[in-house]
Design an enzyme around this catalytic site. Structure first.
Site, PDB file in Angstrom:
ATOM      1  N   HIS A 268      -3.065   5.796   4.574  1.00  0.00           N
ATOM      2  CA  HIS A 268      -3.824   4.607   4.197  1.00  0.00           C
ATOM      3  C   HIS A 268      -3.093   3.314   4.566  1.00  0.00           C
ATOM      4  O   HIS A 268      -3.658   2.416   5.197  1.00  0.00           O
ATOM      5  CB  HIS A 268      -4.080   4.688   2.691  1.00  0.00           C
ATOM      6  CG  HIS A 268      -5.134   3.770   2.187  1.00  0.00           C
ATOM      7  ND1 HIS A 268      -4.835   2.608   1.532  1.00  0.00           N
ATOM      8  CD2 HIS A 268      -6.481   3.850   2.232  1.00  0.00           C
ATOM      9  CE1 HIS A 268      -5.960   2.016   1.182  1.00  0.00           C
ATOM     10  NE2 HIS A 268      -6.976   2.741   1.595  1.00  0.00           N
TER      11      HIS A 268
ATOM     12  N   SER B  26     -11.336  -1.183   1.373  1.00  0.00           N
ATOM     13  CA  SER B  26      -9.925  -1.161   1.771  1.00  0.00           C
ATOM     14  C   SER B  26      -9.769  -1.551   3.228  1.00  0.00           C
ATOM     15  O   SER B  26      -8.770  -2.141   3.607  1.00  0.00           O
ATOM     16  CB  SER B  26      -9.347   0.248   1.644  1.00  0.00           C
ATOM     17  OG  SER B  26      -9.060   0.540   0.337  1.00  0.00           O
TER      18      SER B  26
ATOM     19  N   ASP C 163       0.843  -1.196   0.000  1.00  0.00           N
ATOM     20  CA  ASP C 163       0.000   0.000   0.000  1.00  0.00           C
ATOM     21  C   ASP C 163       0.879   1.248   0.000  1.00  0.00           C
ATOM     22  O   ASP C 163       1.856   1.308  -0.734  1.00  0.00           O
ATOM     23  CB  ASP C 163      -0.971  -0.041   1.194  1.00  0.00           C
ATOM     24  CG  ASP C 163      -2.246   0.732   0.904  1.00  0.00           C
ATOM     25  OD1 ASP C 163      -3.120   0.194   0.217  1.00  0.00           O
ATOM     26  OD2 ASP C 163      -2.340   1.902   1.319  1.00  0.00           O
TER      27      ASP C 163
END
Ligand code: NAG
Ligand code: NAG
Ligand code: NAG
Ligand code: NAG
Ligand code: NAG
Ligand code: NAG
Ligand code: NAG
Ligand code: NAG
Length: 779
Positions: free
Chosen positions: A210, A565, A135
């Protein structure tokens, strides 16, 4: 290159409170009122008693919390608890239980504490499992990545801690055991990263937040007292807090370029990870299995015994599900039993309650993560208790039109339509002209004209993309009616948007997120996708303090996000737990255990529904159901398949040798009589073109102990009858394999759509359930 779209969604949760009104017995509730600066024990207790006195005799109180935070506990009925909940000083109210309230309530909701097998496992086995997270990198200083209690890095790990900008060897530890980063692909497309003019580190350090969020959701260590300004306070943890993390940063500014992703997957496989967690993917139209890097990389992972889970996407619509290869675990997103709530207090002492599951997003269409990255605290009414709670004048955009602008135009709060002299210092009510309106811009224009807050009437009760910089709240039409009636009746309407509080143990839960991508699988409709659903709404986890844009403009260590996600790392974590307990299980076996034990029923014993809808969801939204970690550890039976089966599957879908070469890197020839894809030994059952009658095959492996008899239970799809041969499966020893056949007989065409049923094998203790989806073309 993938050009993916980020979706932004705001879902209004339909009203649901802690318990139904039928329950009148008292329970022990904790009423939490946040931090306070001047602890004066006497005054706090007296205020507590005052508050309590409004619903019940003050002797009902059990504890007073007077030191570092304010609150009390008391024996209350659910109705009394609800009354207290409406007092604006209350941040959250929850039932007191013997175990601690977990901020990452999702793990509580999933009852991972109840997995005896895992909890009793020696630390060295639990900590031998390595999860690769591909990621945006990691913020290594986050308390979630402390390595307390972890032994040396497993010797099987061949990865590295690659240093770079603000990332040294000391940023890896026994929790973050590897860190790599990839930028060749993105620079090849967009030029040097510096051109972005955004904060970034040419290293595995995360400036986006994230990646940090995902990694801590999977394997974050225990952190006490984590919260976002008191919202959802408690102990924060990842699902598999003893597992190790290998970080692969292949995504920058929300973009993951195929080439970088593939290099990362390549390294991760070689480094020896056990699980790979991928919270990105392409959006439809999907590329074929042979041309999609996630499909190709995960095929190799599967071959090496590595379990890959990937998000289904946030595509809302039928046919939007991504990452659909059968060797990938495809994860949808759903709610848990925690809801955030804000109120609008009106000057006439009326209160409009807005319950919501927030999902949020980034409004850049250029970005490539299938995610929703931001949870906008100020932006969606998730307003920290520290915010001032003053009343402000309230004005509808239509009454604040700039001279010469028709009221209707001004009601949408678009550029150059509002009169600053009328808007200044007020909360402005704005309408949507169309669902495509940019909500973020409305907020911006209100700020530019001196407004202090915005209430957006969003009839669709959902949104595409927004990022709002001021105190804001979204309301539906019913709420709008009430609000507008108040304005019409008052000479000087005023309102106040409350802080957000947390409600726990709400029903029904889970419900499928409105944004979660849906089937049918557009590449191979015989395979039901998504495979499973897991919590993906309002997930609190670690964050990069530099990613302030996506955290309501504040530098924070923890943030709440929603999206598939966020659900994907939940499945990755449970897979890590299974892998620790059953090290020899193949990725297909782990997948089977997760899928066949999943539940299609919610906590109110009804079939799983959809958020903001009263209809039931289908396997095209939740696959086999909602993840059930406790049951997945001991599934009873397993549907296993190997890489050879996967190749047969591709052959039956018309793959030629050059395509197979692309995927496998080997010269492979298909058998003359390819096995139909509905006969892949998959844990769910689908036939996309059924004509009349059809027989399909499955083979199960017994993973229980001692002799056992499994009996079939049938749930017929509408218009289809079926029988199972044999009706019973008798096992005598662990590892035994038995096959069975399902004979379908359609008596009604399904008229172009799919009909759903299920087959469950049960020995009285284990329930091994496979959903069935059929498209009956003719009878
Ligand atoms: C809320 O609680 C406070 C005491 O903390 C009390 O003074 C106040 O009256 C309560 N408000 C409502 C609306 O019950
Ligand atoms: C990164 O490192 C540089 C040079 O050592 C330093 O000036 C800068 O403050 C660091 N940035 C962060 C966010 O730590
Ligand atoms: C967490 O908060 C409680 C109450 O405020 C406090 O007693 C405890 O020491 C805190 N724990 C940590 C690790 O900070
Ligand atoms: C092989 O994969 C590459 C990259 O994913 C793709 O461009 C190419 O078209 C594929 N070839 C075939 C025969 O599918
Ligand atoms: C008001 O909105 C309508 C429809 O969007 C547009 O055609 C018209 O030009 C607008 N009027 C003004 C004065 O901006
Ligand atoms: C709003 O309008 C002004 C001038 O009329 C323009 O300069 C500005 O860019 C516009 N803002 C947006 C976000 O469209
Ligand atoms: C295999 O299929 C691909 C895609 O349909 C095609 O481009 C390619 O030429 C085929 N190769 C062979 C050897 O048939
Ligand atoms: C079949 O579908 C068509 C179009 O979707 C619809 O018009 C028709 O009424 C349906 N027939 C039945 C029997 O449901």
């Amino acid at each position: 290159m993938n050009v993916l779209q980020l979706f932004a969604v705001l879902v209004f949760f339909r009203f649901a409170f802690v318990h139904g009104t039928t329950m009148t017995t008292r329970k022990h509730y904790i009423v939490y009122m946040g931090h306070h600066s001047h602890p004066n024990v006497e005054s706090v207790i007296s205020a507590n008693h005052n508050m309590l006195a409004s619903v019940i005799a003050k002797k009902a109180s059990v504890h007073h919390y007077t030191k570092s935070f304010r609150g009390f506990s008391a024996m209350l009925t659910p109705d009394q608890a609800q009354d207290l909940e409406e007092n604006d000083s209350v941040v959250s109210i929850f039932e007191s239980r013997t175990n601690q309230v977990h901020t990452t309530n999702s793990w509580n909701f999933l009852r991972v504490d109840k997995i005896k097998q895992y909890n009793q496992l020696p630390m060295d086995l639990k900590s031998d499992t390595i999860v690769g997270v591909i990621d945006t990198g990691v913020w290594p200083e986050s308390e979630s990545f402390n390595d307390h209690g972890l032994g040396p890095v497993p010797t099987k790990f061949k990865g590295e801690c690659v240093t770079g900008d603000n990332f040294t060897l000391s940023n890896c530890n026994r929790k973050i055991i590897g860190a790599r980063f990839y930028y060749g692909g993105i620079e090849a497309v967009f030029g040097p990263l510096e051109k972005s003019k955004r904060t970034f580190f040419r290293s595995a350090r995360d400036s986006d937040g994230h990646g940090t969020h995902l990694a801590s959701t999977v394997a974050g260590s225990m952190v006490e007292n984590a919260s976002y300004y008191g919202i959802g306070k408690g102990t924060l943890r990842g699902g598999a807090p003893s597992a190790r993390l290998a970080i692969y940063k292949a995504c920058w500014f929300g973009i993951c370029i195929d080439a970088d992703v593939l290099s990362a997957m390549d390294d991760a496989i070689d480094d020896g990870v056990d699980i790979m967690s991928l919270s990105f993917g392409p959006s439809p139209p999907l590329r074929d299995y042979f041309m999609d890097p996630v499909s190709i990389g995960s095929f190799h992972a599967f071959q090496k015994g590595i379990f890959v889970s990937a998000s289904a996407g946030n595509g809302h619509f039928p046919g939007s599900v991504a990452n659909v290869a059968p060797w990938i675990m495809t994860v949808a997103a759903s709610s848990m039993d925690r809801v955030l709530q804000s109120f609008i207090y009106l000057g006439n002492s009326k209160i409009i309650k807005v319950m919501f599951n927030i999902c949020s997003l980034n409004n850049e269409v250029k970005v490539n993560l299938l995610t929703e990255r931001t949870y906008i605290f100020q932006g969606t009414g998730v307003n920290p208790p520290t915010e001032s709670t003053k009343f402000y004048s309230l004005i509808a955009g239509s009454f604040a039109a700039f001279p010469g602008i028709p009221p209707q135009n001004a009601s949408y709060c678009k550029n150059n339509t509002l009169d600053p002299s009328l808007v200044k210092g007020k909360i402005v009510i704005c309408a949507m002209e169309s669902a495509a309106d940019a909500r973020a811009e409305k907020g911006l224009f209100v700020i530019q004209n001196g407004g202090v807050g915005i209430i957006i009437i969003d009839p669709a009760a959902k949104s595409d993309a927004f990022q709002i910089q001021i105190k804001a709240i979204f309301i539906d039409l019913e709420e709008a009616k009430e609000l507008l009636a108040y304005i019409a009746a008052e000479r000087n309407p005023i309102a106040r948007i409350s802080q957000t509080r947390t409600l726990l143990m709400t029903e029904p839960a889970p419900e499928i997120a409105e944004f979660s991508s849906r089937g049918p699988n557009t590449l191979t409709p015989d395979i039901i996708k998504p495979d499973i659903t897991a919590p993906g709404i309002n997930i609190l986890a670690a964050w990069s303090p530099l990613a302030i844009e996506s955290a309501g403009g504040r530098s924070v260590d923890y943030n709440i996000l929603s999206g598939s996600s966020m659900s994907c790392p939940h499945v990755s974590a449970v897979a890590a737990i299974i892998k620790s307990c059953h090290p020899s299980w193949s990725p297909a076996a782990i997948k089977s255990a997760l899928m066949t034990s999943a539940t299609s029923v919610d906590n109110s014993h009804d079939l799983i529904g959809r958020i903001s809808s009263t209809t039931h969801a289908t396997p095209f939204e939740y696959g086999s159901g909602h993840i059930n970690p406790v049951a997945a550890l001991d599934p009873g039976l397993i549907y296993d398949f190997t890489i050879t089966d996967a190749v047969d599957f591709l052959c039956s879908n018309g793959a030629n040798s050059s395509q197979l070469m692309n995927l496998t890197g080997e010269q492979i020839y298909c058998k003359n009589q390819p096995i139909p894809s509905y006969d892949l030994n998959y844990p769910s059952i689908g036939v996309s073109k059924m004509k009349g009658s059809l027989s399909i095959w499955r083979k199960v492996t017994y993973v229980g102990k001692g002799p056992s008899v499994y009996v079939s239970q049938l749930d017929y799809p509408s218009g289809v009858h079926f029988t199972v041969v044999p009706k019973e499966l008798k096992f005598s020893t662990t590892g035994e394999e038995l096959s069975y056949r399902i004979d379908f007989k359609a008596h009604k065409s399904s008229n172009g759509s799919f009909v759903f049923g299920a087959l469950t094998w049960s020995n009285g203790i284990h329930r091994v359930r496979s959903p069935i989806s059929l498209n009956v073309v003719s009878v």
